[in-house]
Design a protein around this motif. Structure first.
Motif, PDB file in Angstrom:
ATOM      1  N   UNK A   1       0.821  -1.212   0.000  1.00  0.00           N
ATOM      2  CA  UNK A   1       0.000   0.000   0.000  1.00  0.00           C
ATOM      3  C   UNK A   1       0.851   1.255   0.000  1.00  0.00           C
ATOM      4  N   UNK A   2       1.951   1.221   0.745  1.00  0.00           N
ATOM      5  CA  UNK A   2       2.794   2.409   0.870  1.00  0.00           C
ATOM      6  C   UNK A   2       3.746   2.586  -0.301  1.00  0.00           C
ATOM      7  N   UNK A   3       4.280   1.480  -0.821  1.00  0.00           N
ATOM      8  CA  UNK A   3       5.371   1.608  -1.786  1.00  0.00           C
ATOM      9  C   UNK A   3       4.956   1.379  -3.235  1.00  0.00           C
ATOM     10  N   UNK A   4       3.991   0.493  -3.470  1.00  0.00           N
ATOM     11  CA  UNK A   4       3.675   0.105  -4.838  1.00  0.00           C
ATOM     12  C   UNK A   4       2.316   0.582  -5.333  1.00  0.00           C
ATOM     13  N   UNK A   5       1.333   0.621  -4.468  1.00  0.00           N
ATOM     14  CA  UNK A   5      -0.015   0.960  -4.916  1.00  0.00           C
ATOM     15  C   UNK A   5      -0.071   2.238  -5.742  1.00  0.00           C
ATOM     16  N   UNK A   6       0.570   3.334  -5.346  1.00  0.00           N
ATOM     17  CA  UNK A   6       0.470   4.551  -6.161  1.00  0.00           C
ATOM     18  C   UNK A   6       1.054   4.394  -7.570  1.00  0.00           C
ATOM     19  N   UNK A   7       1.931   3.389  -7.763  1.00  0.00           N
ATOM     20  CA  UNK A   7       2.533   3.156  -9.076  1.00  0.00           C
ATOM     21  C   UNK A   7       1.754   2.129  -9.893  1.00  0.00           C
ATOM     22  N   UNK A   8       0.836   1.444  -9.259  1.00  0.00           N
ATOM     23  CA  UNK A   8       0.180   0.317  -9.900  1.00  0.00           C
ATOM     24  C   UNK A   8      -0.976   0.708 -10.814  1.00  0.00           C
ATOM     25  N   UNK A   9      -1.648   1.809 -10.514  1.00  0.00           N
ATOM     26  CA  UNK A   9      -2.863   2.147 -11.246  1.00  0.00           C
ATOM     27  C   UNK A   9      -2.808   3.585 -11.738  1.00  0.00           C
ATOM     28  N   UNK A  10      -3.691   3.907 -12.677  1.00  0.00           N
ATOM     29  CA  UNK A  10      -3.786   5.280 -13.182  1.00  0.00           C
ATOM     30  C   UNK A  10      -4.199   6.220 -12.042  1.00  0.00           C
ATOM     31  N   UNK A  11      -3.822   7.495 -12.121  1.00  0.00           N
ATOM     32  CA  UNK A  11      -4.190   8.438 -11.061  1.00  0.00           C
ATOM     33  C   UNK A  11      -5.684   8.443 -10.739  1.00  0.00           C
ATOM     34  N   UNK A  12      -6.508   8.221 -11.738  1.00  0.00           N
ATOM     35  CA  UNK A  12      -7.949   8.236 -11.513  1.00  0.00           C
ATOM     36  C   UNK A  12      -8.439   7.049 -10.690  1.00  0.00           C
ATOM     37  N   UNK A  13      -7.583   6.026 -10.481  1.00  0.00           N
ATOM     38  CA  UNK A  13      -7.993   4.826  -9.756  1.00  0.00           C
ATOM     39  C   UNK A  13      -7.319   4.698  -8.391  1.00  0.00           C
ATOM     40  N   UNK A  14      -6.523   5.659  -8.002  1.00  0.00           N
ATOM     41  CA  UNK A  14      -5.782   5.542  -6.743  1.00  0.00           C
ATOM     42  C   UNK A  14      -6.721   5.425  -5.547  1.00  0.00           C
TER      43      UNK A  14
ATOM     44  N   UNK B   1      -9.587   3.877  -5.589  1.00  0.00           N
ATOM     45  CA  UNK B   1     -10.472   2.734  -5.811  1.00  0.00           C
ATOM     46  C   UNK B   1     -10.148   1.661  -4.766  1.00  0.00           C
ATOM     47  N   UNK B   2     -10.897   1.640  -3.683  1.00  0.00           N
ATOM     48  CA  UNK B   2     -10.596   0.744  -2.570  1.00  0.00           C
ATOM     49  C   UNK B   2     -10.774  -0.717  -2.947  1.00  0.00           C
ATOM     50  N   UNK B   3     -11.784  -1.022  -3.743  1.00  0.00           N
ATOM     51  CA  UNK B   3     -12.011  -2.408  -4.140  1.00  0.00           C
ATOM     52  C   UNK B   3     -10.847  -2.949  -4.965  1.00  0.00           C
ATOM     53  N   UNK B   4     -10.321  -2.135  -5.870  1.00  0.00           N
ATOM     54  CA  UNK B   4      -9.189  -2.553  -6.688  1.00  0.00           C
ATOM     55  C   UNK B   4      -7.947  -2.714  -5.817  1.00  0.00           C
ATOM     56  N   UNK B   5      -7.728  -1.772  -4.921  1.00  0.00           N
ATOM     57  CA  UNK B   5      -6.617  -1.860  -3.972  1.00  0.00           C
ATOM     58  C   UNK B   5      -6.699  -3.154  -3.166  1.00  0.00           C
ATOM     59  N   UNK B   6      -7.867  -3.452  -2.657  1.00  0.00           N
ATOM     60  CA  UNK B   6      -8.031  -4.625  -1.801  1.00  0.00           C
ATOM     61  C   UNK B   6      -7.832  -5.922  -2.590  1.00  0.00           C
TER      62      UNK B   6
ATOM     63  N   UNK C   1      -3.139   2.195 -15.811  1.00  0.00           N
ATOM     64  CA  UNK C   1      -1.750   2.222 -15.401  1.00  0.00           C
ATOM     65  C   UNK C   1      -1.119   0.860 -15.640  1.00  0.00           C
ATOM     66  N   UNK C   2      -0.440   0.337 -14.616  1.00  0.00           N
ATOM     67  CA  UNK C   2       0.268  -0.936 -14.758  1.00  0.00           C
ATOM     68  C   UNK C   2      -0.693  -2.116 -14.828  1.00  0.00           C
ATOM     69  N   UNK C   3      -1.734  -2.106 -13.991  1.00  0.00           N
ATOM     70  CA  UNK C   3      -2.639  -3.253 -13.886  1.00  0.00           C
ATOM     71  C   UNK C   3      -3.785  -3.131 -14.891  1.00  0.00           C
ATOM     72  N   UNK C   4      -3.425  -3.103 -16.167  1.00  0.00           N
ATOM     73  CA  UNK C   4      -4.412  -2.953 -17.239  1.00  0.00           C
ATOM     74  C   UNK C   4      -5.536  -3.980 -17.147  1.00  0.00           C
ATOM     75  N   UNK C   5      -5.190  -5.213 -16.825  1.00  0.00           N
ATOM     76  CA  UNK C   5      -6.177  -6.296 -16.815  1.00  0.00           C
ATOM     77  C   UNK C   5      -7.295  -6.056 -15.810  1.00  0.00           C
ATOM     78  N   UNK C   6      -6.965  -5.424 -14.693  1.00  0.00           N
ATOM     79  CA  UNK C   6      -7.961  -5.160 -13.659  1.00  0.00           C
ATOM     80  C   UNK C   6      -8.575  -3.769 -13.790  1.00  0.00           C
TER      81      UNK C   6
END
Length: 242
Positions: free
Chosen positions: A124-137, A139-144, A217-222
């Motif tokens: 959550x601290x190190x990778x999540x902000x890099x994993x998805x597009x800014x518009x999805x940061x 998105x709690x369901x995607x994060x979880x 962002x990175x997780x295109x599939x999701x």
């Protein structure tokens, strides 16, 4: 009438990325019509070459191959090792370059930090902000979901996968000789496997088709399963009729 994809004898082999499992592929698979799917989780191998050897020893003689992130690195190694067995290649969120030697220490330090902090807190601290597009940061369901995959994968898997990332090779030269349809899919907002990385892949062989998902962002599939499923569907059809 049944689609040709219902009946084809070529399995679709899906190789997930770091701390990923079959949950990664499910939203896109729900939008495809493929009857024989093999989802691969990279858990034991500590190099792309080792993972490639293991998979090639278990898979049928010919198959369609798709890899995401670290899975795309392993897929490229499989292309180098056994190009004649691959009937189609899809690379999603891929960095095809060998890892810089100076990255080894921080990568291994990240594994130690994950052990100390716990996977969810560390991710959550190190990778999540890099994993998805800014518009999805937010998105709690995607994060979880991404954190759930990480917890299900475990720390030992992270350690092994980190060694794959450190020791990977640049296998782009093998693409030029690959006689099958190749597609590359990237997210426009991916700071990990950037649009530049995907352009480098696309320039490696004349048959590569590059698709950029503008909202991901990175997780295109999701993040954008509809936008990813469409080119994958066309790619599968092209492979079946090649």
């Amino acid at each position: 009438m049944r689609s040709p994809m219902d009946n084809h004898a070529l399995p679709l082999v899906l190789i997930g990325g770091t701390l990923c499992n079959p949950r990664l592929w499910q939203p896109v698979l729900d939008r495809l019509n493929v009857s024989d799917v093999r989802c691969v989780t990279l858990a034991d191998a500590t190099s792309a070459a080792q993972a490639s050897r293991s998979l090639l020893s278990e898979l049928p003689p010919r198959f369609l191959l798709a890899g995401f992130s670290l899975g795309a690195i392993v897929a490229l190694q499989m292309v180098a090792d056994a190009p004649g067995r691959i009937a189609g290649l899809a690379l999603l969120s891929v960095n095809p370059l060998a890892d810089a030697p100076e990255n080894a220490a921080p990568r291994r330090e990240a594994v130690r930090a994950a052990r100390q902090q716990g996977l969810t807190n560390w991710l959550s601290a190190s990778l999540w902000p890099k994993y998805v597009a800014p518009s999805r940061v937010d998105d709690q369901a995607l994060h979880d979901l991404i954190c759930l995959m990480a917890e299900e994968s475990g720390l030992d898997t992270l350690a092994a996968q980190t060694e794959i990332a450190i020791t990977r090779r640049d296998n782009r030269a093998a693409l030029a000789a690959l006689a099958c349809p190749i597609i590359v899919i990237n997210g426009l907002h991916d700071p990990i496997c950037t649009p530049h990385h995907h352009q480098r892949v696309a320039q490696s062989a004349p048959q590569v088709k590059l698709f950029t998902v503008a909202c991901a962002g990175h997780f295109t599939l999701l993040e954008a399963p509809d936008e990813v499923a469409l080119p994958l569907r066309h790619w599968i059809q092209e492979c079946l009729h090649a």
